[in-house]
Motif scaffolding. Structure first.
Motif, PDB file in Angstrom:
ATOM      1  N   HIS A 208       0.973  -1.632  -0.706  1.00 24.55           N
ATOM      2  CA  HIS A 208       0.834  -0.087   0.154  1.00 24.55           C
ATOM      3  C   HIS A 208       1.157   1.467  -0.060  1.00 24.55           C
ATOM      4  N   GLN A 209       1.618   1.488   0.783  1.00 25.33           N
ATOM      5  CA  GLN A 209       2.728   2.503   0.816  1.00 25.33           C
ATOM      6  C   GLN A 209       3.465   2.337  -0.967  1.00 25.33           C
ATOM      7  N   TYR A 210       3.727   1.781  -1.275  1.00 24.58           N
ATOM      8  CA  TYR A 210       4.669   2.230  -2.617  1.00 24.58           C
ATOM      9  C   TYR A 210       3.750   1.846  -3.239  1.00 24.58           C
ATOM     10  N   MET A 211       2.250   1.705  -3.448  1.00 27.71           N
ATOM     11  CA  MET A 211       1.578   2.105  -4.120  1.00 27.71           C
ATOM     12  C   MET A 211       1.082   3.479  -4.105  1.00 27.71           C
ATOM     13  N   ASP A 212       1.567   4.387  -2.795  1.00 30.52           N
ATOM     14  CA  ASP A 212       0.592   5.652  -2.527  1.00 30.52           C
ATOM     15  C   ASP A 212       2.022   6.327  -3.628  1.00 30.52           C
ATOM     16  N   CYS A 213       3.699   6.026  -2.947  1.00 34.71           N
ATOM     17  CA  CYS A 213       4.410   6.992  -3.262  1.00 34.71           C
ATOM     18  C   CYS A 213       4.662   6.758  -5.196  1.00 34.71           C
ATOM     19  N   PHE A 214       4.483   5.346  -5.657  1.00 35.06           N
ATOM     20  CA  PHE A 214       4.403   5.774  -7.062  1.00 35.06           C
ATOM     21  C   PHE A 214       3.302   6.202  -7.756  1.00 35.06           C
ATOM     22  N   TYR A 215       1.702   5.967  -7.072  1.00 36.90           N
ATOM     23  CA  TYR A 215       0.884   6.703  -8.141  1.00 36.90           C
ATOM     24  C   TYR A 215       0.820   8.125  -7.690  1.00 36.90           C
ATOM     25  N   ILE A 216       1.666   8.453  -6.726  1.00 41.91           N
ATOM     26  CA  ILE A 216       1.844  10.284  -6.174  1.00 41.91           C
ATOM     27  C   ILE A 216       2.566  10.717  -7.770  1.00 41.91           C
ATOM     28  N   ASN A 217       4.086   9.999  -7.740  1.00 40.77           N
ATOM     29  CA  ASN A 217       5.110  10.409  -8.163  1.00 40.77           C
ATOM     30  C   ASN A 217       5.084  10.344 -10.003  1.00 40.77           C
ATOM     31  N   LEU A 218       3.673   9.398  -9.842  1.00 39.32           N
ATOM     32  CA  LEU A 218       3.027   9.176 -11.455  1.00 39.32           C
ATOM     33  C   LEU A 218       2.609  10.488 -11.881  1.00 39.32           C
ATOM     34  N   VAL A 219       1.564  10.714 -11.215  1.00 39.79           N
ATOM     35  CA  VAL A 219       1.092  11.437 -11.672  1.00 39.79           C
ATOM     36  C   VAL A 219       1.017  12.805 -11.517  1.00 39.79           C
ATOM     37  N   SER A 220       2.413  13.275 -11.109  1.00 33.37           N
ATOM     38  CA  SER A 220       2.744  14.427 -10.417  1.00 33.37           C
ATOM     39  C   SER A 220       4.024  14.950 -11.747  1.00 33.37           C
ATOM     40  N   GLN A 221       4.612  13.698 -12.336  1.00 33.74           N
ATOM     41  CA  GLN A 221       5.613  14.205 -13.244  1.00 33.74           C
ATOM     42  C   GLN A 221       5.084  13.921 -14.808  1.00 33.74           C
ATOM     43  N   LEU A 222       4.074  12.845 -15.233  1.00 32.71           N
ATOM     44  CA  LEU A 222       3.863  12.842 -16.298  1.00 32.71           C
ATOM     45  C   LEU A 222       2.594  13.460 -16.928  1.00 32.71           C
ATOM     46  N   PRO A 223       2.958  13.393 -18.489  1.00 34.41           N
ATOM     47  CA  PRO A 223       1.944  14.634 -18.907  1.00 34.41           C
ATOM     48  C   PRO A 223       0.655  14.143 -18.201  1.00 34.41           C
ATOM     49  N   ASP A 224       0.291  15.693 -18.414  1.00 35.19           N
ATOM     50  CA  ASP A 224      -1.349  15.547 -17.508  1.00 35.19           C
ATOM     51  C   ASP A 224      -2.467  14.982 -18.865  1.00 35.19           C
ATOM     52  N   THR A 225      -1.952  14.757 -19.876  1.00 35.97           N
ATOM     53  CA  THR A 225      -2.710  13.754 -20.828  1.00 35.97           C
ATOM     54  C   THR A 225      -2.281  12.106 -20.860  1.00 35.97           C
TER      55      THR A 225
END
Length: 461
Positions: free
Chosen positions: A368-385
């Motif tokens: 769960h901790q890994y999932m939250d951390c990865f999700y936050i980084n993917l959403v913040s760093q990948l393009p809005d599309t």
């Protein structure tokens, strides 16, 4: 359901009703934004979702067009003659995993999350006790003590099974392959999810079966409308389904829809091969039920394993089904003969005398901790599309990019930086997911996740 998903569903219905016909161009982002009173970004997300599901296709400098589909059910005979390169691609992908660096394409949680020291102690203890009589006792259907423990865990969840209904196998893939063998003959028609676990694709290819692909929504699971159409229009023998933390999307089908799915199978006399290897890895308060929970006609062959939750590499799996029990045992005798007796004894010893549930609680918390951390980084760093689908369990994230991004090319570029991903083309009979990828969130230390995602984002840009 998010606004973009609602919009995608609305446009899908228009295509089904032939408001938009095959080959026709649908409204531009600006025109659709104005018509539906939503932002252009919402329209873009909806169009990307429809494209990933195979309803529409983007043409450079021209817009989006309706694809050729038959009621959006993909049925193909003799598909394997046109997929000669698939085995090579899959072999290359499997070979490049686990060779150092960050293996985000791995099918297993990171090895550090498992109690190998404790497991090995139980294995050693069991190994010292193994004699000829014990080897005979561990032949199909398998170690009785282990089958009783598995049955007890299902009973605690409300799934009414007996240990006599359980056949132990050499891992989940063995369970799934044997289930396919005892339920289907070459030339039969089976339903698989789209996207689908590449192991299912391989098994169906080897079995010489005809395929119908039914789409899976990354948030809500398999499309029951399409499934009903498939059952009605084709003589379907079986379905291979993963309704709990689906690989690769992470989706979970609701209890209501699981019950409805089984009603459809009962109506059309279709068998269900249920792949339920991730169910113990839930993040909420309750383990999701398998379809088998509602199965009073013994139509479901429920396949489970400890490979994703306790003992990867030990190859312990099982099939829960009474009707096909004898056929499953015969199939195993004629193929692998039996699961390793010392391994069966060792796993049974661990489950009996160690706290498996305590291990699971720790494992779920960490994932769960890994999932939250990865999700936050993917959403913040990948393009809005980009669409990042965050599941409520397991350890996979399914990422959908705009159509011009080819994740197979991205895969090879990332290998140069010692990062592996699972690119979308591996998860379908058709090339429907070239702009998608699956990420294993457990393979990168928490303090390195931002750096790894940054490298992916840089290549995407």
């Amino acid at each position: 359901m998010n606004r973009y998903q609602q919009l995608a569903e609305s446009i899908k219905q228009q295509i089904k009703q032939k408001t938009w016909r095959v080959g026709e161009k649908i409204p531009s982002l600006r025109a659709a934004s104005k018509s539906y009173s939503v932002s252009s970004s919402t329209v873009l997300h909806a169009y990307q979702l429809l494209e990933a599901q195979g309803w529409i296709k983007a043409k450079p400098q021209s817009g989006y067009f309706v694809c050729v589909r038959s009621e959006n059910i993909v049925s193909q005979r003799g598909i394997f003659s046109s997929c000669e390169s698939y085995n090579d691609k899959l072999f290359d992908y499997m070979k490049n995993g686990g060779t150092g660096g960050y293996d985000l394409g791995s099918p297993f949680p990171h090895f550090s999350l498992f109690p190998f020291t404790e497991l090995n102690r139980h294995m050693a203890s069991a190994g010292r006790k193994v004699n000829f009589d014990m080897i005979a006792e561990n032949q199909p259907p398998g170690n009785e003590a282990l089958r009783r423990i598995v049955a007890q865990r299902y009973l605690a969840q409300g799934v009414m099974v007996s240990h006599d209904d359980i056949t132990l196998t050499s891992g989940a893939m063995d369970a799934l392959n044997m289930s396919l063998q005892v339920t289907c003959e070459p030339g039969d028609t089976v339903v698989v999810e789209s996207p689908s676990f590449y192991g299912a694709i391989q098994s169906i290819k080897r079995a010489g079966l005809n395929v119908i692909e039914v789409e899976v929504c990354p948030r809500h699971g398999i499309n029951l409308e399409q499934l009903a159409d498939a059952f009605e229009q084709h003589n379907v023998r079986a379905c291979w389904l993963m309704v709990n933390f689906h690989n690769p999307t992470g989706s979970v089908l609701s209890d209501t829809k699981k019950s409805q799915l089984l009603e459809l199978a009962n109506k059309y006399d279709v068998l269900i091969i249920e792949d339920d290897v991730y169910a113990d890895l839930y993040f909420g308060s309750q383990k999701p039920r398998p379809i088998k929970y509602w199965d009073v006609k013994d139509r479901v062959l429920l396949c489970g394993s400890l490979s994703k939750s306790l003992a990867p590499g030990y190859r312990i799996g099982w099939v829960v089904n009474h009707r096909f029990s004898q056929k499953l045992q015969k199939c195993q005798f004629l193929s692998t003969l039996a699961v390793s007796a010392p391994v069966q004894e060792g796993i049974a010893d661990y489950l009996k005398y160690s706290s498996y549930d305590n291990h699971l609680r720790k494992l779920r918390k960490k994932l769960h901790q890994y999932m939250d951390c990865f999700y936050i980084n993917l959403v913040s760093q990948l393009p809005d599309t980009t669409i990042v689908n965050r599941p409520d369990g397991g350890y996979f994230i399914w990422v959908q990019f705009p159509s011009h991004i080819n994740t197979e090319k991205l895969y090879y570029k990332l290998l140069e930086q010692d990062i592996s991903i699972a690119y979308g083309e591996l998860f379908a009979f058709y090339k429907s997911f070239e702009s998608c990828l699956r990420i294993n969130v457990s393979q990168v230390p928490m303090d390195k996740i931002s750096c790894v995602v940054a490298k992916i984002a840089q290549l995407i840009k």
